[in-house]
Design a protein around this motif. Structure first.
Motif, PDB file in Angstrom:
ATOM      1  N   ASN A 183      50.233 -25.979   0.140  1.00 54.38           N
ATOM      2  CA  ASN A 183      49.340 -25.154   0.964  1.00 54.38           C
ATOM      3  C   ASN A 183      49.464 -23.674   0.626  1.00 54.38           C
ATOM      4  O   ASN A 183      48.476 -22.948   0.634  1.00 54.38           O
ATOM      5  CB  ASN A 183      49.624 -25.400   2.449  1.00 54.38           C
ATOM      6  CG  ASN A 183      49.169 -26.801   2.857  1.00 54.38           C
ATOM      7  OD1 ASN A 183      48.133 -27.283   2.392  1.00 54.38           O
ATOM      8  ND2 ASN A 183      49.948 -27.462   3.687  1.00 54.38           N
ATOM      9  N   GLU A 184      50.672 -23.238   0.312  1.00 56.05           N
ATOM     10  CA  GLU A 184      50.867 -21.830  -0.060  1.00 56.05           C
ATOM     11  C   GLU A 184      50.084 -21.465  -1.322  1.00 56.05           C
ATOM     12  O   GLU A 184      49.405 -20.440  -1.349  1.00 56.05           O
ATOM     13  CB  GLU A 184      52.353 -21.539  -0.302  1.00 56.05           C
ATOM     14  CG  GLU A 184      53.153 -21.325   0.964  1.00 56.05           C
ATOM     15  CD  GLU A 184      54.661 -21.248   0.703  1.00 56.05           C
ATOM     16  OE1 GLU A 184      55.419 -21.334   1.685  1.00 56.05           O
ATOM     17  OE2 GLU A 184      55.078 -21.112  -0.484  1.00 56.05           O
ATOM     18  N   VAL A 185      50.188 -22.305  -2.365  1.00 57.27           N
ATOM     19  CA  VAL A 185      49.487 -21.941  -3.605  1.00 57.27           C
ATOM     20  C   VAL A 185      47.961 -22.081  -3.454  1.00 57.27           C
ATOM     21  O   VAL A 185      47.212 -21.352  -4.083  1.00 57.27           O
ATOM     22  CB  VAL A 185      49.988 -22.699  -4.870  1.00 57.27           C
ATOM     23  CG1 VAL A 185      51.428 -22.329  -5.201  1.00 57.27           C
ATOM     24  CG2 VAL A 185      49.799 -24.183  -4.773  1.00 57.27           C
ATOM     25  N   ILE A 186      47.534 -22.995  -2.587  1.00 58.19           N
ATOM     26  CA  ILE A 186      46.093 -23.116  -2.321  1.00 58.19           C
ATOM     27  C   ILE A 186      45.585 -21.816  -1.712  1.00 58.19           C
ATOM     28  O   ILE A 186      44.546 -21.278  -2.114  1.00 58.19           O
ATOM     29  CB  ILE A 186      45.802 -24.321  -1.394  1.00 58.19           C
ATOM     30  CG1 ILE A 186      45.921 -25.632  -2.193  1.00 58.19           C
ATOM     31  CG2 ILE A 186      44.410 -24.210  -0.762  1.00 58.19           C
ATOM     32  CD1 ILE A 186      45.741 -26.890  -1.385  1.00 58.19           C
TER      33      ILE A 186
ATOM     34  N   LEU B 232      46.066 -22.098 -12.364  1.00 54.60           N
ATOM     35  CA  LEU B 232      47.023 -21.064 -11.950  1.00 54.60           C
ATOM     36  C   LEU B 232      47.869 -21.559 -10.780  1.00 54.60           C
ATOM     37  O   LEU B 232      49.091 -21.361 -10.753  1.00 54.60           O
ATOM     38  CB  LEU B 232      46.271 -19.779 -11.576  1.00 54.60           C
ATOM     39  CG  LEU B 232      47.117 -18.620 -11.060  1.00 54.60           C
ATOM     40  CD1 LEU B 232      48.145 -18.169 -12.100  1.00 54.60           C
ATOM     41  CD2 LEU B 232      46.227 -17.433 -10.666  1.00 54.60           C
ATOM     42  N   ALA B 233      47.223 -22.240  -9.828  1.00 53.45           N
ATOM     43  CA  ALA B 233      47.957 -22.777  -8.673  1.00 53.45           C
ATOM     44  C   ALA B 233      49.046 -23.747  -9.145  1.00 53.45           C
ATOM     45  O   ALA B 233      50.185 -23.695  -8.670  1.00 53.45           O
ATOM     46  CB  ALA B 233      46.994 -23.472  -7.717  1.00 53.45           C
ATOM     47  N   VAL B 234      48.710 -24.611 -10.118  1.00 49.24           N
ATOM     48  CA  VAL B 234      49.694 -25.547 -10.663  1.00 49.24           C
ATOM     49  C   VAL B 234      50.846 -24.773 -11.305  1.00 49.24           C
ATOM     50  O   VAL B 234      52.021 -25.061 -11.083  1.00 49.24           O
ATOM     51  CB  VAL B 234      49.043 -26.495 -11.702  1.00 49.24           C
ATOM     52  CG1 VAL B 234      50.104 -27.292 -12.451  1.00 49.24           C
ATOM     53  CG2 VAL B 234      48.046 -27.434 -11.030  1.00 49.24           C
TER      54      VAL B 234
ATOM     55  N   LEU C 144      41.754 -21.364  -2.825  1.00 50.56           N
ATOM     56  CA  LEU C 144      41.099 -22.662  -3.011  1.00 50.56           C
ATOM     57  C   LEU C 144      40.967 -23.454  -1.700  1.00 50.56           C
ATOM     58  O   LEU C 144      40.671 -24.655  -1.730  1.00 50.56           O
ATOM     59  CB  LEU C 144      41.869 -23.497  -4.043  1.00 50.56           C
ATOM     60  CG  LEU C 144      41.684 -23.077  -5.512  1.00 50.56           C
ATOM     61  CD1 LEU C 144      42.685 -23.797  -6.417  1.00 50.56           C
ATOM     62  CD2 LEU C 144      40.255 -23.357  -5.995  1.00 50.56           C
ATOM     63  N   GLN C 145      41.157 -22.767  -0.576  1.00 52.29           N
ATOM     64  CA  GLN C 145      41.142 -23.478   0.725  1.00 52.29           C
ATOM     65  C   GLN C 145      39.904 -24.348   0.901  1.00 52.29           C
ATOM     66  O   GLN C 145      39.997 -25.511   1.282  1.00 52.29           O
ATOM     67  CB  GLN C 145      41.189 -22.486   1.903  1.00 52.29           C
ATOM     68  CG  GLN C 145      42.452 -21.687   2.017  1.00 52.29           C
ATOM     69  CD  GLN C 145      42.341 -20.350   1.297  1.00 52.29           C
ATOM     70  OE1 GLN C 145      41.682 -20.244   0.266  1.00 52.29           O
ATOM     71  NE2 GLN C 145      42.989 -19.331   1.825  1.00 52.29           N
ATOM     72  N   SER C 146      38.723 -23.768   0.595  1.00 51.47           N
ATOM     73  CA  SER C 146      37.488 -24.509   0.884  1.00 51.47           C
ATOM     74  C   SER C 146      37.240 -25.625  -0.135  1.00 51.47           C
ATOM     75  O   SER C 146      36.318 -26.414   0.020  1.00 51.47           O
ATOM     76  CB  SER C 146      36.310 -23.540   0.891  1.00 51.47           C
ATOM     77  OG  SER C 146      36.132 -23.036  -0.410  1.00 51.47           O
TER      78      SER C 146
ATOM     79  N   LEU D  65      58.658 -30.671  -4.684  1.00 46.99           N
ATOM     80  CA  LEU D  65      58.201 -29.703  -3.684  1.00 46.99           C
ATOM     81  C   LEU D  65      57.273 -30.417  -2.708  1.00 46.99           C
ATOM     82  O   LEU D  65      56.583 -31.360  -3.084  1.00 46.99           O
ATOM     83  CB  LEU D  65      57.428 -28.568  -4.362  1.00 46.99           C
ATOM     84  CG  LEU D  65      58.226 -27.695  -5.336  1.00 46.99           C
ATOM     85  CD1 LEU D  65      57.289 -26.894  -6.218  1.00 46.99           C
ATOM     86  CD2 LEU D  65      59.173 -26.797  -4.564  1.00 46.99           C
ATOM     87  N   GLY D  66      57.250 -29.943  -1.475  1.00 45.72           N
ATOM     88  CA  GLY D  66      56.463 -30.612  -0.436  1.00 45.72           C
ATOM     89  C   GLY D  66      55.106 -29.985  -0.191  1.00 45.72           C
ATOM     90  O   GLY D  66      54.673 -29.080  -0.915  1.00 45.72           O
TER      91      GLY D  66
END
Ligand SMILES: Nc1ncnc2c1ncn2[C@@H]1O[C@H](COP(=O)(O)OP(=O)(O)O)[C@@H](O)[C@H]1O
Ligand SMILES: [Mg+2]
Length: 243
Positions: A112-115, A141-143, A120-122, A106-107
């Motif tokens: 960025n979507e899961v962030i 969870l993002a993983v 978790l953006q910041s 996956l790219g």
């Protein structure tokens, strides 16, 4: 079709009978709580469903398929976070997700979507070793979400978190539930977590057995007005519910 079928599964470690004959049927899109005290057998049961541990007896089917015959295919449809996730401390949040994304080919877009999905953006440029407990759980969870899993397993995702971080995680999971595309198996020893996220299917386990199972409303009555009372009535014990 049922997403998960567990048929009379047993598992022992030497003389400890961790899981003593459990059967389950879980339909698509359901959020299921496995609720029980420490040592109840939750992790052992979940790790068998995840194909990480082999039952001594009984059978587990994921979308009708067994781990023995279809491991490769099943790995692509499930997402999981283990009870204790350790990340490489010197990698940033972003680098960690890039690494796991690469396993699924996956790219950056998906990273960025899961962030964003896990808020978790910041923290993307922070090393994982500097994250708080709640942030680490959101990274786990993002993983787990990276490959758009149809079935998600989360083992005590909120244990040890402060109430605010716990709420953050619940809100992320509620949005996931609203989308209706994911089946969730969540282990917890927090009554409130089971009631608020998984009211359609709560499974109370202790000593490797199911004590009671059903919709929240069907589990309660005048004698057991909430899950705490139900647990005391079932076992004579108090379940950890310090929120
Ligand atoms: N690898 C292992 N070796 C020996 N005993 C284990 C192992 N894993 C779990 N157990 C035992 O099995 C029982 C259930 O453990 P576990 O599934 O981790 O419960 P829970 O996740 O509900 O806290 C406990 O008595 C635990 O000590
Ligand atoms: Mg456990």
């Amino acid at each position: 079709m049922l997403q998960i079928e567990v048929k009379n599964v047993e598992k022992s470690f030497k003389d400890v009978k961790a899981v003593r004959g459990i059967s389950l049927a879980i339909p698509a899109g359901q959020f299921v709580a496995l609720l029980g005290p420490n040592g109840a057998g939750k992790t052992t049961l979940v790790e068998m469903m995840e194909g990480l541990k082999k039952p001594d007896s009984g059978e587990i089917l994921i979308q009708g398929k067994t781990w023995q015959k279809h491991e490769h295919e099943l790995r692509t449809i499930i997402g999981l976070s283990l009870q204790e996730t350790r990340f490489a401390e010197k990698l940033t949040v972003y680098e960690t997700l890039r690494l796991f994304a690469a396993f699924f080919e996956l790219g950056e877009e998906r990273v960025n979507e899961v962030i964003e999905q896990t808020g978790l953006q910041s923290k993307q440029k922070s090393m994982t070793g500097t994250l708080s407990g709640g942030q680490k759980q959101r990274l786990a969870l993002a993983v787990a979400l990276l490959n758009h899993p149809q079935i998600l397993f989360l083992d005590e995702p909120t244990t040890g978190l402060d109430p605010h971080s716990r709420m953050d995680l619940w809100n992320i999971l509620k949005s996931l539930k609203d989308k209706g595309e994911t089946t969730l198996i969540l282990t917890t020893h927090y009554m409130e977590e089971a009631s608020s996220l998984c009211s359609d299917h709560i499974i109370i386990i202790d000593e490797g057995k199911i004590l009671k199972e059903g919709k929240l409303e069907d589990l309660l009555d005048e004698k057991s007005r909430n899950l705490d009372e139900l647990f005391i009535n079932l076992t004579g014990k108090v379940l950890n519910n310090k929120l």
